[in-house]
Enzyme design. Structure first.
Site, PDB file in Angstrom:
ATOM      1  N   GLY A 133       0.804  -1.213   0.000  1.00 24.89           N
ATOM      2  CA  GLY A 133       0.000   0.000   0.000  1.00 24.89           C
ATOM      3  C   GLY A 133       0.836   1.263   0.000  1.00 24.89           C
ATOM      4  O   GLY A 133       1.311   1.699   1.061  1.00 24.89           O
ATOM      5  N   GLU A 136      -2.317   6.602  -2.589  1.00 24.51           N
ATOM      6  CA  GLU A 136      -3.466   7.094  -1.824  1.00 24.51           C
ATOM      7  C   GLU A 136      -4.455   7.737  -2.783  1.00 24.51           C
ATOM      8  O   GLU A 136      -4.101   8.030  -3.936  1.00 24.51           O
ATOM      9  CB  GLU A 136      -2.983   8.106  -0.778  1.00 24.51           C
ATOM     10  CG  GLU A 136      -1.999   7.461   0.180  1.00 24.51           C
ATOM     11  CD  GLU A 136      -1.653   8.336   1.375  1.00 24.51           C
ATOM     12  OE1 GLU A 136      -2.100   9.505   1.422  1.00 24.51           O
ATOM     13  OE2 GLU A 136      -0.933   7.833   2.254  1.00 24.51           O
ATOM     14  N   ARG A 246       8.578  -3.280 -11.646  1.00 24.30           N
ATOM     15  CA  ARG A 246       8.609  -2.727 -13.013  1.00 24.30           C
ATOM     16  C   ARG A 246       9.430  -3.606 -13.937  1.00 24.30           C
ATOM     17  O   ARG A 246       9.112  -3.758 -15.117  1.00 24.30           O
ATOM     18  CB  ARG A 246       9.259  -1.343 -12.995  1.00 24.30           C
ATOM     19  CG  ARG A 246       8.344  -0.282 -12.569  1.00 24.30           C
ATOM     20  CD  ARG A 246       9.069   1.022 -12.357  1.00 24.30           C
ATOM     21  NE  ARG A 246       8.198   1.905 -11.625  1.00 24.30           N
ATOM     22  CZ  ARG A 246       8.602   2.875 -10.818  1.00 24.30           C
ATOM     23  NH1 ARG A 246       9.886   3.091 -10.653  1.00 24.30           N
ATOM     24  NH2 ARG A 246       7.728   3.618 -10.202  1.00 24.30           N
ATOM     25  N   GLU A 366       2.633   1.241 -11.441  1.00 32.29           N
ATOM     26  CA  GLU A 366       4.106   1.132 -11.384  1.00 32.29           C
ATOM     27  C   GLU A 366       4.768   2.300 -12.118  1.00 32.29           C
ATOM     28  O   GLU A 366       5.784   2.120 -12.802  1.00 32.29           O
ATOM     29  CB  GLU A 366       4.585  -0.186 -11.999  1.00 32.29           C
ATOM     30  CG  GLU A 366       3.923  -1.417 -11.447  1.00 32.29           C
ATOM     31  CD  GLU A 366       4.513  -1.863 -10.133  1.00 32.29           C
ATOM     32  OE1 GLU A 366       5.519  -1.267  -9.702  1.00 32.29           O
ATOM     33  OE2 GLU A 366       3.945  -2.781  -9.540  1.00 32.29           O
TER      34      GLU A 366
HETATM   35  C1  LIG Z   1      -5.359  -1.881 -11.423  1.00 34.04           C
HETATM   36  C2  LIG Z   1      -4.412  -1.078 -10.579  1.00 34.04           C
HETATM   37  C3  LIG Z   1      -3.671  -1.697  -9.594  1.00 34.04           C
HETATM   38  C4  LIG Z   1      -2.812  -0.955  -8.758  1.00 34.04           C
HETATM   39  N1  LIG Z   1      -2.115  -1.582  -7.748  1.00 34.04           N
HETATM   40  C5  LIG Z   1      -1.417  -0.819  -6.865  1.00 34.04           C
HETATM   41  C6  LIG Z   1      -0.800  -1.442  -5.721  1.00 34.04           C
HETATM   42  O1  LIG Z   1      -0.842  -2.665  -5.549  1.00 34.04           O
HETATM   43  N2  LIG Z   1      -0.176  -0.639  -4.812  1.00 34.04           N
HETATM   44  C7  LIG Z   1      -0.107   0.719  -4.973  1.00 34.04           C
HETATM   45  O2  LIG Z   1       0.462   1.384  -4.094  1.00 34.04           O
HETATM   46  N3  LIG Z   1      -0.666   1.337  -6.060  1.00 34.04           N
HETATM   47  C8  LIG Z   1      -1.318   0.590  -6.993  1.00 34.04           C
HETATM   48  N4  LIG Z   1      -1.909   1.193  -8.093  1.00 34.04           N
HETATM   49  C9  LIG Z   1      -1.868   2.653  -8.202  1.00 34.04           C
HETATM   50  C10 LIG Z   1      -0.983   3.178  -9.310  1.00 34.04           C
HETATM   51  O3  LIG Z   1       0.364   2.990  -9.002  1.00 34.04           O
HETATM   52  C11 LIG Z   1      -1.370   4.639  -9.546  1.00 34.04           C
HETATM   53  O4  LIG Z   1      -2.658   4.633 -10.135  1.00 34.04           O
HETATM   54  C12 LIG Z   1      -0.362   5.374 -10.415  1.00 34.04           C
HETATM   55  O5  LIG Z   1       0.826   5.624  -9.716  1.00 34.04           O
HETATM   56  C13 LIG Z   1      -0.931   6.717 -10.911  1.00 34.04           C
HETATM   57  O6  LIG Z   1      -1.455   7.448  -9.859  1.00 34.04           O
HETATM   58  P1  LIG Z   1      -2.908   8.107  -9.989  1.00 34.04           P
HETATM   59  O7  LIG Z   1      -3.861   7.065 -10.450  1.00 34.04           O
HETATM   60  O8  LIG Z   1      -3.192   8.796  -8.704  1.00 34.04           O
HETATM   61  O9  LIG Z   1      -2.777   9.154 -11.158  1.00 34.04           O
HETATM   62  P2  LIG Z   1      -2.211  10.649 -11.030  1.00 34.04           P
HETATM   63  O10 LIG Z   1      -0.915  10.643 -10.316  1.00 34.04           O
HETATM   64  O11 LIG Z   1      -3.307  11.526 -10.517  1.00 34.04           O
HETATM   65  O12 LIG Z   1      -1.948  10.977 -12.564  1.00 34.04           O
HETATM   66  C14 LIG Z   1      -2.980  11.417 -13.461  1.00 34.04           C
HETATM   67  C15 LIG Z   1      -2.319  11.793 -14.771  1.00 34.04           C
HETATM   68  O13 LIG Z   1      -1.417  12.847 -14.523  1.00 34.04           O
HETATM   69  C16 LIG Z   1      -0.143  12.529 -15.047  1.00 34.04           C
HETATM   70  N5  LIG Z   1       0.894  13.174 -14.260  1.00 34.04           N
HETATM   71  C17 LIG Z   1       1.149  13.052 -12.941  1.00 34.04           C
HETATM   72  N6  LIG Z   1       2.209  13.793 -12.591  1.00 34.04           N
HETATM   73  C18 LIG Z   1       2.654  14.394 -13.733  1.00 34.04           C
HETATM   74  C19 LIG Z   1       3.713  15.303 -14.036  1.00 34.04           C
HETATM   75  N7  LIG Z   1       4.587  15.692 -13.111  1.00 34.04           N
HETATM   76  N8  LIG Z   1       3.847  15.721 -15.314  1.00 34.04           N
HETATM   77  C20 LIG Z   1       2.982  15.308 -16.274  1.00 34.04           C
HETATM   78  N9  LIG Z   1       1.966  14.458 -16.050  1.00 34.04           N
HETATM   79  C21 LIG Z   1       1.802  14.021 -14.796  1.00 34.04           C
HETATM   80  C22 LIG Z   1      -0.082  11.026 -14.944  1.00 34.04           C
HETATM   81  O14 LIG Z   1       0.929  10.486 -15.776  1.00 34.04           O
HETATM   82  C23 LIG Z   1      -1.485  10.673 -15.366  1.00 34.04           C
HETATM   83  O15 LIG Z   1      -1.571  10.695 -16.771  1.00 34.04           O
HETATM   84  C24 LIG Z   1      -2.709   0.448  -8.956  1.00 34.04           C
HETATM   85  C25 LIG Z   1      -3.439   1.067 -10.008  1.00 34.04           C
HETATM   86  C26 LIG Z   1      -4.263   0.322 -10.809  1.00 34.04           C
HETATM   87  C27 LIG Z   1      -5.034   0.990 -11.893  1.00 34.04           C
END
Ligand SMILES: Cc1cc2nc3c(=O)[nH]c(=O)nc-3n(C[C@H](O)[C@H](O)[C@H](O)COP(=O)(O)OP(=O)(O)OC[C@H]3O[C@@H](n4cnc5c(N)ncnc54)[C@H](O)[C@@H]3O)c2cc1C
Length: 387
Positions: A133, A136, A246, A366
């Site tokens: 985890g 958030e 990754r 990831e």
């Molecule tokens: C099916 C699934 C399983 C998962 N499993 C896990 C797990 O086991 N453990 C865990 O901890 N997490 C897990 N995740 C979470 C995953 O790692 C996050 O969804 C991911 O890191 C993106 O975060 P976010 O969804 O909050 O998107 P955001 O961070 O809100 O990003 C939204 C958009 O903004 C873009 N963005 C963000 N920052 C920038 C920047 N600086 N410049 C330009 N663009 C930017 C992103 O690339 C994206 O296109 C999982 C997600 C999914 C969908």
């Protein structure tokens, strides 16, 4: 005719042992996963406990770790296992990645001897499942903003916060939870059933439906000091785990792509349009050739990165390059294959649309493709453009 992998003589880059491991995982997938996976996907359910035991029995869980019941295999062997699992379904590979490269790796790398003894052998056997985890609701790409806290109270820690999108969440016996403390970010082992710890599954997913995705809620979760991972301090702890997972995706994504391409080559040979096999049209052959090229390049990159990892010289930027390229190209291959299957391409009768929608998640988790582009941009220019 030559298969897409034979075109690039990929097998000549592998040892006998690596080919044997790949074949073993492929046999397990053919027997235990492929006949059922479309139905699991459609139902949005996964028999995770049974599958974990099956995969544990063939030594796939934490297979790249040494000791504590783990097989201690090389990086390429681990990658090939990920490839075979993801050729069946990205959800299965996710189960294994999170178990082995996130949850087990965190304990193996940062845990105390007692924590390792307690959790790793049972997790390697698939008797116990773990999750990781970090993300958030408001902090995914920027985990430094995390709001989950762990505060010392007497000799204990008290955790409060919410983790979101957590693979394996509701089927886990232990959650590795990352929280903000007065000493920086630290990791904690939270056993299922600890008072104040609740888990809710994410419903209505269109992608990775054969995978459990959950929200973890921590409300005054009291843990003894021994629940903290002593070897991890700061964000480098969780980021080190993500780098491991990754790496598996670099191979895994090519597995999904290979399954799409093999399915499509067979389909195009059988399907007649305008009284000729679809495969006999030049437009079709150009699509197949382009896809085979990207697949071959992606596999070569994966094996190369695997050898660097085995040599201990791989850098996080190289892993980012592999994840960015191979997931992006796998998604392109899945979409292109979908077009060749025509209307049949939108049903679960063929695996292609399932792989395509799964890969949308793989593109995001990831580290999103944008974040990996920024990692490479920083490496190339020396200028960080994240903020
Ligand atoms: C099916 C699934 C399983 C998962 N499993 C896990 C797990 O086991 N453990 C865990 O901890 N997490 C897990 N995740 C979470 C995953 O790692 C996050 O969804 C991911 O890191 C993106 O975060 P976010 O969804 O909050 O998107 P955001 O961070 O809100 O990003 C939204 C958009 O903004 C873009 N963005 C963000 N920052 C920038 C920047 N600086 N410049 C330009 N663009 C930017 C992103 O690339 C994206 O296109 C999982 C997600 C999914 C969908």
């Amino acid at each position: 005719m030559v298969t897409p992998t034979a075109l690039f003589a990929i097998d000549t880059l592998l040892t006998d042992e690596e080919r044997e491991i790949r074949n073993t995982v492929r046999r397990v997938c053919d027997r235990e996963i492929r006949p059922h996976v479309a139905a699991w996907f459609e139902a949005g359910e996964l028999p995770a406990r049974e599958l974990a035991r099956t995969l544990g029995s063939v030594g796939v869980l934490g297979m790249h770790l040494e000791g504590y019941g783990c097989a201690g295999m090389g990086a390429v062997s681990y990658g090939l296992a990920c490839l075979e699992l993801e050729a069946a379904d990205s959800g299965l590979r996710s189960l294994v990645s999170v178990q082995g490269s996130l949850a087990m790796y965190a304990i193996w790398k940062y845990g105390s001897e007692e924590q390792k003894q307690e959790w790793l052998p049972a997790m390697a056997a698939g008797e116990r499942i773990g999750c990781f985890g970090l993300t958030e609701p408001d902090f995914g790409s920027d985990p430094a903003g995390m709001r989950t806290t762990a505060k010392r109270e007497g000799g204990d820690w008290v955790l409060n916060g919410t983790k979101m999108w957590i693979t394996n969440g509701s089927v886990s016996d232990v959650a590795v939870v990352w929280a903000r403390t007065d000493e920086g970010v630290r990791g904690f082992l939270v056993p299922a059933g600890t008072p104040g710890f609740t888990v809710n599954d994410v419903k209505h997913k269109i992608s990775l439906r054969a995978s459990v995705t959950s929200e973890l809620v921590l409300e005054g979760v009291r843990l003894p000091d021994e629940a903290m991972l002593p070897g991890a301090r700061g964000l480098s702890g969780p980021l080190g785990c993500l780098n491991e997972a990754r790496f598996g995706i670099v191979f895994g994504a090519m597995g999904a792509a290979l399954d799409c391409l093999e399915t499509t080559i067979a389909y195009a040979g059988d399907r007649e349009v305008f009284a000729r096999p679809l495969a006999s049209f030049q437009l079709t052959q150009e699509k197949l050739a382009d896809m085979a090229l990207e697949l071959g390049k992606g596999l070569l990159l994966a094996v190369h990165l695997g050898r660097l990892k085995e040599a201990g010289t791989i850098t996080p930027e190289q892993v980012s390059a592999g994840k960015l390229n191979n997931v992006r190209e796998a998604l392109e291959i899945a979409r292109k294959c979908r077009t060749l299957l025509g209307a049949s391409g939108i049903t679960l009768e063929y695996p292609v649309i399932r792989h395509a929608v799964n890969l949308e998640s793989v593109l995001t988790y990831e580290g999103t493709s944008e974040i990996h582009s920024l990692v490479l941009g920083k490496a190339l220019t020396g200028i960080g453009a994240f903020h």
